[in-house]
Design an enzyme around this catalytic site. Structure first.
Site, mmCIF file in Angstrom:
data_model
loop_
_atom_site.group_PDB
_atom_site.id
_atom_site.type_symbol
_atom_site.label_atom_id
_atom_site.label_comp_id
_atom_site.label_asym_id
_atom_site.label_seq_id
_atom_site.Cartn_x
_atom_site.Cartn_y
_atom_site.Cartn_z
ATOM 1 N N LEU A 23 23.182 -5.877 31.318
ATOM 2 C CA LEU A 23 22.938 -4.582 31.950
ATOM 3 C C LEU A 23 22.566 -3.574 30.862
ATOM 4 C CD1 LEU A 23 23.308 -2.958 34.740
ATOM 5 C CD2 LEU A 23 25.382 -2.067 33.651
ATOM 6 N N TYR A 58 23.311 6.634 23.324
ATOM 7 C CA TYR A 58 23.173 6.755 24.777
ATOM 8 C C TYR A 58 24.233 7.724 25.341
ATOM 9 C CZ TYR A 58 20.273 2.493 24.371
ATOM 10 O OH TYR A 58 19.321 1.566 24.035
ATOM 11 N N TRP A 230 9.608 10.318 27.287
ATOM 12 C CA TRP A 230 9.548 9.268 26.254
ATOM 13 C C TRP A 230 8.767 8.024 26.655
ATOM 14 C CZ3 TRP A 230 12.283 4.599 27.237
ATOM 15 C CH2 TRP A 230 13.179 4.650 28.315
HETATM 16 P P1 NAP Z 1 14.087 -0.885 32.695
HETATM 17 O O1 NAP Z 1 15.346 -1.641 32.688
HETATM 18 O O2 NAP Z 1 12.797 -1.612 32.597
HETATM 19 O O3 NAP Z 1 13.978 0.029 33.995
HETATM 20 C C1 NAP Z 1 14.981 0.899 34.388
HETATM 21 C C2 NAP Z 1 14.506 1.678 35.595
HETATM 22 O O4 NAP Z 1 14.210 0.797 36.680
HETATM 23 C C3 NAP Z 1 15.522 2.673 36.080
HETATM 24 O O5 NAP Z 1 14.826 3.826 36.506
HETATM 25 C C4 NAP Z 1 16.170 1.948 37.270
HETATM 26 O O6 NAP Z 1 16.634 2.881 38.214
HETATM 27 C C5 NAP Z 1 15.009 1.156 37.816
HETATM 28 N N1 NAP Z 1 15.406 -0.127 38.442
HETATM 29 C C6 NAP Z 1 16.390 -0.968 38.076
HETATM 30 N N2 NAP Z 1 16.421 -2.063 38.849
HETATM 31 C C7 NAP Z 1 15.417 -1.919 39.744
HETATM 32 C C8 NAP Z 1 14.928 -2.712 40.810
HETATM 33 N N3 NAP Z 1 15.493 -3.882 41.115
HETATM 34 N N4 NAP Z 1 13.886 -2.237 41.538
HETATM 35 C C9 NAP Z 1 13.304 -1.066 41.243
HETATM 36 N N5 NAP Z 1 13.716 -0.252 40.248
HETATM 37 C C10 NAP Z 1 14.752 -0.679 39.486
HETATM 38 O O7 NAP Z 1 14.033 0.224 31.541
HETATM 39 P P2 NAP Z 1 14.860 0.732 30.288
HETATM 40 O O8 NAP Z 1 16.078 1.450 30.728
HETATM 41 O O9 NAP Z 1 13.868 1.436 29.460
HETATM 42 O O10 NAP Z 1 15.297 -0.586 29.502
HETATM 43 C C11 NAP Z 1 16.491 -1.290 29.774
HETATM 44 C C12 NAP Z 1 17.508 -1.146 28.661
HETATM 45 O O11 NAP Z 1 16.965 -1.575 27.420
HETATM 46 C C13 NAP Z 1 17.947 0.287 28.373
HETATM 47 O O12 NAP Z 1 18.835 0.788 29.349
HETATM 48 C C14 NAP Z 1 18.586 0.106 27.008
HETATM 49 O O13 NAP Z 1 19.863 -0.489 27.158
HETATM 50 C C15 NAP Z 1 17.600 -0.857 26.343
HETATM 51 N N6 NAP Z 1 16.534 -0.187 25.549
HETATM 52 C C16 NAP Z 1 16.545 -0.358 24.182
HETATM 53 C C17 NAP Z 1 15.558 0.232 23.394
HETATM 54 C C18 NAP Z 1 15.562 0.008 21.916
HETATM 55 O O14 NAP Z 1 14.839 0.733 21.194
HETATM 56 N N7 NAP Z 1 16.294 -0.949 21.409
HETATM 57 C C19 NAP Z 1 14.544 1.010 23.988
HETATM 58 C C20 NAP Z 1 14.547 1.150 25.369
HETATM 59 C C21 NAP Z 1 15.535 0.542 26.142
HETATM 60 P P3 NAP Z 1 18.152 2.830 38.850
HETATM 61 O O15 NAP Z 1 19.114 2.991 37.722
HETATM 62 O O16 NAP Z 1 18.142 3.981 39.785
HETATM 63 O O17 NAP Z 1 18.253 1.500 39.545
#
Ligand code: NAP
Length: 313
Positions: A23, A58, A230
């Site tokens: 998650l 975060y 971003w």
């Molecule tokens: P993501 O997981 O690709 O997308 C998250 C978005 O999608 C949220 O708006 C979420 O909304 C929505 N969502 C989730 N499940 C869904 C589904 N089944 N159907 C439709 N929409 C859905 O994007 P992310 O948050 O950028 O990436 C995931 C994680 O990666 C981050 O939370 C973080 O832990 C990590 N990350 C790391 C870096 C790094 O530099 N290392 C950079 C970016 C991200 P709801 O919450 O409303 O469901």
């Protein structure tokens, strides 16, 4: 690859293993109600997630820690069932800051160790209290970094038992090679967390990492939250993609489930973020179907080689 919810872990080069689905917990702290991360992590654990991806920057690591501790107290899980990944921020690259920074994270989590600690970015900001240090003209104040020296301090954290495994994030091939070729290297990075999904499939980096036993953890596996502050929103929304939706229809799955299944079937660990109970559960239902070779190829062909997360800093 035959994957089931029970066997959904991949081995790491240091003998540990990482669950293929985790998650993600990044949510804009200004727009996210307090407590949503806490509730979401608890729901995720009840659903079967055992891998949580977080970070000091975060601003909700205390909620992640509380959720894990509450679930342990309830008897739902033991600490060793959980895989928590924390991250070393850009202002903390000087080797003498690495261990104290991890200790601060452990204090916030109220846990004794993290399962994986990763260098969040291969570039550094000026050390200090400001997370995003800026000069009087509003420009970021960067800081020289010696990634090999930072890595040695990460190795010491593993030896001290504060992190079971150590890895990196947003590293390209050249930066990985710097660590892999470091004289006296004690531990290789077990993983590299990078953007990875059907529109940005990272074939070359994936192959390089495979050759070196480095697991790719794919962030933004659903194409991000499309937050304009971003995210490069000129790239179209991943989940509206007609191919992903058509394949989903065949299996009675959503485009999100198809995108996640595609990644795990390539051996890429996924960490979709959701703070919505229904979508947290939806994202877990990816172990009861599999994509054919033809479908995998069709999805691979969607690659646009364009990042949503440009990390312009
Ligand atoms: P993501 O997981 O690709 O997308 C998250 C978005 O999608 C949220 O708006 C979420 O909304 C929505 N969502 C989730 N499940 C869904 C589904 N089944 N159907 C439709 N929409 C859905 O994007 P992310 O948050 O950028 O990436 C995931 C994680 O990666 C981050 O939370 C973080 O832990 C990590 N990350 C790391 C870096 C790094 O530099 N290392 C950079 C970016 C991200 P709801 O919450 O409303 O469901």
């Amino acid at each position: 690859m035959n994957l089931t919810a029970e066997s959904h872990r991949v081995p790491l080069s240091d003998g540990n293993s990482i669950p293929l689905l985790g998650l993600g917990t990044y949510a804009d702290p200004q727009k996210t109600p307090k407590g949503s991360c806490l509730e979401s992590v608890k729901i995720a654990i009840d659903t079967g997630y055992r891998h949580i991806d977080g970070a000091f920057v975060y601003y909700n690591e205390h909620e992640v820690g509380q959720a894990i501790r509450e679930k342990i107290a309830e008897g739902k899980i033991k600490r060793e069932d959980i895989f928590y990944c924390g991250k070393l921020w850009n202002t903390c690259h000087p080797p003498e800051l690495v261990r104290p920074t991890l200790e601060k994270t452990l204090k916030i989590l109220q846990l004794d160790y993290v399962d994986l600690y990763i260098i969040e970015l291969p570039m550094a900001f000026k050390p200090g209290d400001a997370i995003y240090p800026k000069d009087e003209n509003g420009k970021f104040i960067y800081h020289e970094t010696d990634l090999c020296a930072t890595w040695e301090a990460m190795e010491a954290c593993k030896d001290a038992g504060l992190a079971k495994s150590i890895g990196v994030s947003n590293f390209n091939r050249r930066q990985l090679e710097m660590i892999l070729n470091k004289p006296g290297l004690k531990y290789k990075p077990v993983s590299n967390q990078v953007e990875c999904h059907p529109y940005f499939t990272q074939p070359k980096l994936l192959e390089f990492c495979r050759q070196h036993d480095i697991v790719i953890v794919g962030y933004s596996p659903l194409g991000t939250s499309r937050d304009e502050t971003w995210v490069n929103v000129s790239s179209p929304p991943l989940l509206k993609d007609p191919v992903l939706n058509a394949i989903g229809k065949k299996y009675n799955k959503t485009a999100a489930q198809v995108a996640l299944r595609f990644s795990i079937q390539r051996g890429v660990v996924v960490i979709p973020k959701s703070f919505n109970p229904q979508r947290i559960r939806e994202n877990f239902q990816i172990f009861d179907f599999s994509l054919t070779e033809k479908e995998m190829k069709e999805i691979e062909a969607l690659n646009k080689n364009v990042r949503y997360v440009e990390l312009l800093m």
